[in-house]
Design an enzyme around this catalytic site. Sequence first.
Site, mmCIF file in Angstrom:
data_model
loop_
_atom_site.group_PDB
_atom_site.id
_atom_site.type_symbol
_atom_site.label_atom_id
_atom_site.label_comp_id
_atom_site.label_asym_id
_atom_site.label_seq_id
_atom_site.Cartn_x
_atom_site.Cartn_y
_atom_site.Cartn_z
ATOM 1 N N HIS A 226 0.790 -1.236 0.000
ATOM 2 C CA HIS A 226 0.000 0.000 0.000
ATOM 3 C C HIS A 226 0.817 1.278 0.000
ATOM 4 O O HIS A 226 0.277 2.358 -0.145
ATOM 5 C CB HIS A 226 -0.938 0.023 1.221
ATOM 6 C CG HIS A 226 -0.209 0.190 2.535
ATOM 7 N ND1 HIS A 226 0.335 -0.863 3.213
ATOM 8 C CD2 HIS A 226 0.063 1.280 3.276
ATOM 9 C CE1 HIS A 226 0.919 -0.434 4.327
ATOM 10 N NE2 HIS A 226 0.773 0.875 4.394
HETATM 11 C C1 UD1 Z 1 -1.102 5.632 6.547
HETATM 12 C C2 UD1 Z 1 0.254 5.931 7.169
HETATM 13 C C3 UD1 Z 1 1.184 4.759 6.929
HETATM 14 C C4 UD1 Z 1 0.589 3.457 7.420
HETATM 15 C C5 UD1 Z 1 -0.802 3.274 6.853
HETATM 16 C C6 UD1 Z 1 -1.391 2.106 7.563
HETATM 17 C C7 UD1 Z 1 0.794 8.326 7.066
HETATM 18 C C8 UD1 Z 1 1.671 9.345 6.437
HETATM 19 N N1 UD1 Z 1 0.864 7.092 6.541
HETATM 20 O O1 UD1 Z 1 -0.921 5.514 5.142
HETATM 21 O O2 UD1 Z 1 2.370 4.983 7.692
HETATM 22 O O3 UD1 Z 1 1.400 2.398 6.989
HETATM 23 O O4 UD1 Z 1 -1.598 4.440 7.121
HETATM 24 O O5 UD1 Z 1 -2.338 1.458 6.818
HETATM 25 O O6 UD1 Z 1 0.096 8.634 7.997
HETATM 26 N N2 UD1 Z 1 -8.525 5.882 2.295
HETATM 27 C C9 UD1 Z 1 -9.780 5.385 2.129
HETATM 28 N N3 UD1 Z 1 -10.396 4.798 3.218
HETATM 29 C C10 UD1 Z 1 -9.797 4.695 4.426
HETATM 30 C C11 UD1 Z 1 -8.504 5.212 4.577
HETATM 31 C C12 UD1 Z 1 -7.869 5.804 3.496
HETATM 32 O O7 UD1 Z 1 -10.360 5.461 1.052
HETATM 33 O O8 UD1 Z 1 -10.408 4.157 5.368
HETATM 34 C C13 UD1 Z 1 -7.868 6.523 1.129
HETATM 35 C C14 UD1 Z 1 -8.091 8.031 1.102
HETATM 36 O O9 UD1 Z 1 -8.275 8.420 -0.203
HETATM 37 C C15 UD1 Z 1 -6.768 8.585 1.563
HETATM 38 C C16 UD1 Z 1 -5.775 7.530 1.070
HETATM 39 O O10 UD1 Z 1 -6.481 6.303 1.198
HETATM 40 O O11 UD1 Z 1 -6.497 9.838 1.012
HETATM 41 C C17 UD1 Z 1 -4.500 7.451 1.868
HETATM 42 O O12 UD1 Z 1 -4.786 7.310 3.242
HETATM 43 P P1 UD1 Z 1 -3.801 7.902 4.343
HETATM 44 O O13 UD1 Z 1 -4.335 7.637 5.688
HETATM 45 O O14 UD1 Z 1 -3.447 9.296 4.003
HETATM 46 O O15 UD1 Z 1 -2.452 7.099 4.094
HETATM 47 P P2 UD1 Z 1 -2.150 5.551 4.155
HETATM 48 O O16 UD1 Z 1 -1.600 5.132 2.848
HETATM 49 O O17 UD1 Z 1 -3.300 4.803 4.702
HETATM 50 N N1 UDP Z 2 -3.859 -5.893 8.183
HETATM 51 C C1 UDP Z 2 -5.222 -6.075 8.321
HETATM 52 N N2 UDP Z 2 -5.988 -6.134 7.195
HETATM 53 C C2 UDP Z 2 -5.467 -6.021 5.937
HETATM 54 C C3 UDP Z 2 -4.067 -5.821 5.812
HETATM 55 C C4 UDP Z 2 -3.295 -5.750 6.950
HETATM 56 O O1 UDP Z 2 -5.725 -6.195 9.433
HETATM 57 O O2 UDP Z 2 -6.230 -6.075 4.973
HETATM 58 C C5 UDP Z 2 -3.063 -5.817 9.404
HETATM 59 C C6 UDP Z 2 -1.757 -6.576 9.395
HETATM 60 O O3 UDP Z 2 -1.934 -7.930 9.767
HETATM 61 C C7 UDP Z 2 -0.971 -5.798 10.436
HETATM 62 C C8 UDP Z 2 -1.436 -4.371 10.235
HETATM 63 O O4 UDP Z 2 -2.682 -4.466 9.557
HETATM 64 O O5 UDP Z 2 -1.364 -6.207 11.736
HETATM 65 C C9 UDP Z 2 -0.439 -3.601 9.429
HETATM 66 O O6 UDP Z 2 -0.982 -2.394 9.047
HETATM 67 P P1 UDP Z 2 -0.558 -1.604 7.741
HETATM 68 O O7 UDP Z 2 0.123 -2.507 6.802
HETATM 69 O O8 UDP Z 2 -1.772 -0.905 7.283
HETATM 70 O O9 UDP Z 2 0.431 -0.495 8.313
HETATM 71 P P2 UDP Z 2 1.974 -0.488 8.682
HETATM 72 O O10 UDP Z 2 2.220 -1.605 9.630
HETATM 73 O O11 UDP Z 2 2.744 -0.599 7.425
HETATM 74 O O12 UDP Z 2 2.180 0.852 9.297
#
Ligand code: UD1
Ligand code: UDP
Length: 355
Positions: free
Chosen positions: A208
């Site tokens: 992601h």
């Molecule tokens: C964020 C964190 C990243 C973490 C990840 C966990 C930052 C800078 N990054 O990245 O460190 O690994 O969360 O999963 O904070 N969106 C949806 N639905 C949701 C959430 C997000 O549609 O429920 C879409 C939105 O368009 C949003 C985009 O995803 O703009 C990115 O979401 P965002 O929370 O900004 O960053 P992540 O890639 O999730």
């Molecule tokens: N995870 C989850 N559902 C998914 C993908 C990941 O519950 O569809 C869990 C995964 O097992 C781990 C956590 O989410 O416990 C990791 O989160 P993510 O990869 O979003 O963020 P990061 O750890 O990179 O910050």
Amino acid sequence: MKIVTVVGARPQFIKAAVVSRILRKDAEEIIVHTGQHYDYNMSDIFFEELNIPTPDYNLGISGGSHGKMTGRMLEAIEEVLVKEQPDKVLLYGDTNSTMAAALAAVKMHIPVYHVEAGNRFGTLDSPEEVNRIVTDHVSTCLMPCTESAAKFLEKEGLADKSHIVGDPMYDAFLYYGSKLTDKDRNAIVDFDGNPVARPESFYYLTCHRQENTDTDDKLREILVAMNELDAPTIYPVHPRNKDRVRRVSSGLNNIIAAQPVGYLTSISLVNDAKKIVTDSGGLQREAFFAGKQCVTVLDFVVWPETMVGNRNQLSKPDSGEILRKLSDVQTIDDTYKPFGNGHAGDKIVELLLNN
Ligand code: UD1
Ligand code: UDP
């Protein structure tokens, strides 16, 4: 003692589930959800499955540029802190929610307690690195998971605030891993909401990060590699990438793209997968906890402990390199336990109450 916990993203809900259960025995906890993750299967499902108390505040802030999101959170969190007047603020990890809360609290002279402090990529190109450095340097108490993270804090002159506590993700993995049911194992649905039959044998992919998913070509390389393997790949897709994955995976019949799954389903996939490919910080540790070989598609090591014995290897988003690394031999030493003993939550609460 009154603690305000600020969370916003999926991995933070999991860590907060572990700590909150213990913390609430001896302190008043107010949970603030910034709203950064908001879809049912990115947020509510974690609160329901992991029995996390309903947030006292949901700020409803998500999306937009990093600056805009962080700025809006900073303003809204400050308002909550003014109202609640907590003794301490508890934060997890490296998201925009973490950094916004750290800045709001330190400006109000409220001590910040930071779990998962000290990890470093070594480049400010990563938004998470910026969040980690800022948060660590304004925190009162730093709680790195591992010795390598504590070493970075030492190099930055922060050793006297740092206490290694172990990894609450390991606590969660042990605690919830013992409670999995067949319902959790089979709760996978495709983009249209249809149930996905889980193959006997499969690989588990999550991908992601903006570094890998902001253009078609890198994601395509990763999916092409997975498509070549001797079993299908289950890929629960972060909502930010849904449209791109739909387009890029067209014609790759060995890829099962799905909606994000809940935590219980995710760790059941970790436990049952042949091998794991990911760019997630959490998933590469879970692969290690489960003794599964992992390839991490990133340029930088964040969890060096997982790399021992080829158990986890970095790869560029290049199909040949991913396949080569997946076929390397790994060595597992069961006595090597760098992520603590499954009681990080107790140590975090002990520091919160007594440090
Ligand atoms: C964020 C964190 C990243 C973490 C990840 C966990 C930052 C800078 N990054 O990245 O460190 O690994 O969360 O999963 O904070 N969106 C949806 N639905 C949701 C959430 C997000 O549609 O429920 C879409 C939105 O368009 C949003 C985009 O995803 O703009 C990115 O979401 P965002 O929370 O900004 O960053 P992540 O890639 O999730
Ligand atoms: N995870 C989850 N559902 C998914 C993908 C990941 O519950 O569809 C869990 C995964 O097992 C781990 C956590 O989410 O416990 C990791 O989160 P993510 O990869 O979003 O963020 P990061 O750890 O990179 O910050």
